[in-house]
Design an enzyme around this catalytic site. Structure first.
Site, short mmCIF file in Angstrom:
data_model
loop_
_atom_site.label_atom_id
_atom_site.label_comp_id
_atom_site.label_asym_id
_atom_site.label_seq_id
_atom_site.Cartn_x
_atom_site.Cartn_y
_atom_site.Cartn_z
N TYR A 33 0.82 -1.20 0.00
CA TYR A 33 0.00 0.00 0.00
C TYR A 33 0.86 1.25 0.00
CZ TYR A 33 0.83 0.89 5.00
OH TYR A 33 1.41 1.19 6.21
N ARG A 52 8.26 3.96 -4.65
CA ARG A 52 8.28 2.95 -3.59
C ARG A 52 7.24 1.86 -3.85
NH1 ARG A 52 7.58 4.94 2.43
NH2 ARG A 52 5.45 5.22 1.71
N ARG A 101 -7.62 -20.99 -1.75
CA ARG A 101 -6.51 -20.64 -0.85
C ARG A 101 -5.35 -21.60 -1.04
NH1 ARG A 101 -4.66 -21.96 4.40
NH2 ARG A 101 -3.73 -20.18 5.47
N LYS A 150 6.47 -2.21 1.82
CA LYS A 150 5.32 -1.60 2.51
C LYS A 150 4.10 -2.50 2.36
CE LYS A 150 3.17 2.96 3.04
NZ LYS A 150 3.25 3.04 4.49
N GLU A 182 11.96 2.28 14.27
CA GLU A 182 11.09 3.38 13.80
C GLU A 182 9.83 3.40 14.66
OE1 GLU A 182 9.96 2.49 9.68
OE2 GLU A 182 10.06 0.37 10.14
N LEU A 206 11.09 1.02 7.09
CA LEU A 206 10.48 1.49 5.85
C LEU A 206 11.26 2.72 5.38
CD1 LEU A 206 8.02 0.95 3.96
CD2 LEU A 206 7.03 2.98 5.01
N1 PMP Z 1 7.73 3.68 8.91
C1 PMP Z 1 6.60 2.97 8.94
C2 PMP Z 1 6.60 1.65 9.65
C3 PMP Z 1 5.42 3.46 8.33
O1 PMP Z 1 4.29 2.73 8.36
C4 PMP Z 1 5.44 4.73 7.72
C5 PMP Z 1 4.20 5.31 7.12
N2 PMP Z 1 3.73 4.61 6.06
C6 PMP Z 1 6.64 5.45 7.71
C7 PMP Z 1 7.77 4.89 8.32
C8 PMP Z 1 6.74 6.79 7.06
O2 PMP Z 1 6.75 6.67 5.65
P1 PMP Z 1 6.22 7.84 4.73
O3 PMP Z 1 7.02 9.06 5.08
O4 PMP Z 1 6.52 7.36 3.36
O5 PMP Z 1 4.77 8.01 5.01
#
Ligand code: PMP
Length: 286
Positions: A33, A52, A101, A150, A182, A206
């Site tokens: 997503y 991305r 499935r 993601k 994070e 991410l």
């Molecule tokens: N880390 C994680 C785990 C996230 O879910 C997100 C938001 N999607 C981010 C960092 C920040 O990414 P972005 O700046 O692309 O929204």
């Protein structure tokens, strides 16, 4: 007015949009997503999110069903149909519905499912939380090892967010081998002696699109940046802390595990980066 959503090329009232029970997004969290923010009807960092998205799809060997122009057209159509000024566009692509499935990926003729919807957030850039900052807690990072993709597999971050809520704070910073990876849905930073510190890119986090833009703006403003990991203890001793994401932009963090960061109020570096990011994004939005 009922929200109009996008499903596989069609625009429908949300109540009429449905996906098969055999969709691999539903059964296996087999999908990816993106979330793009919208300010004054303009899409922020759209190109970065598309880059991305294509990388996430490619890592999972899901064929990209649309061109960048088609994604852009659908984003704009949804903004228009839903009268969105400020808000978010959520986009999800799953491996689709193989009709049954099975752990193995289906044959290539199964077409991916594409869903998009808007979330209206009037005044998104004026979030009052940016004036007071977030309080966070540290939690163990128990996610899988490919956090650079993601995926819609968000149960652990969701559990961590609930833990934060249960403890009366705003978010959780996840910690692995003693070092912060994070936030539950954002990248984490500290500022010490004027240097901005944030974890280096790897499969552990991410690769935030907002992170990339903020680090670029920081460099342009002659701010010093160090890309390395840090501990919760180091963060508690920092002058400032903040997070970045497409929906929160730059959000100050003022407390970690009960310890105040600096003065306990949002710091000047976070405030300045927030201002620059929002100002530049408004100019660069498409
Ligand atoms: N880390 C994680 C785990 C996230 O879910 C997100 C938001 N999607 C981010 C960092 C920040 O990414 P972005 O700046 O692309 O929204």
């Amino acid at each position: 007015m009922s929200r109009i959503v996008y499903l596989n090329g069609t625009y429908l009232p949300e109540a009429e949009a449905s996906v098969s029970v055999f969709d691999r997004g539903f059964l296996m969290a087999d999908g990816v997503y993106e979330v793009v923010s919208v300010l004054d009807g303009k899409l922020i960092d759209f190109e970065g999110h598309m880059v991305r998205l294509k990388r996430s799809l490619s890592e999972l060997q899901i064929a990209n069903p649309l061109s960048d122009d088609e994604y852009l057209e659908a984003h704009r159509a949804l903004l228009e149909k839903n009268g969105i000024g400020d808000g978010l566009v959520y986009l999800q692509v799953t491996r689709g519905n193989p009709g049954d499935r099975d752990f193995a990926y289906p044959a290539a003729d199964v077409t991916p499912t594409v869903v998009m919807f808007t979330q209206s957030k009037p005044g998104l850039a004026d979030n009052p939380a940016a004036k007071t900052g977030w309080r966070v807690i540290g939690v163990e990072d128990l996610r899988w090892g490919r956090r650079d993709i993601k995926t819609v597999q968000l149960l652990y971050p969701s559990m961590a967010k609930m833990e934060a809520k249960a403890r009366g704070v705003d978010d959780a910073w996840m910690v692995e081998d003693g070092r912060v990876t994070e936030g539950t849905s954002n990248n984490a930073y500290i500022v010490k002696g004027g240097t901005i510190v944030t974890r280096e890119l790897s499969n552990d986090i991410l690769h935030g699109i907002t992170r990339a833009a903020v680090l670029r703006f920081a460099a342009e403003a002659q701010m010093k940046v160090e890309e390395r990991s840090f501990t919760i203890a180091e963060a508690q001793e920092a002058d400032e802390a903040f997070v970045t994401s497409a929906s929160a932009f730059v959000m100050p963090v003022v407390e970690i595990d009960g310890a105040k960061i600096g003065s306990g109020a949002p710091g000047p570096v976070a405030a300045r980066l927030r201002e620059i990011y929002i100002e530049e994004s408004r100019k660069l939005g498409v």
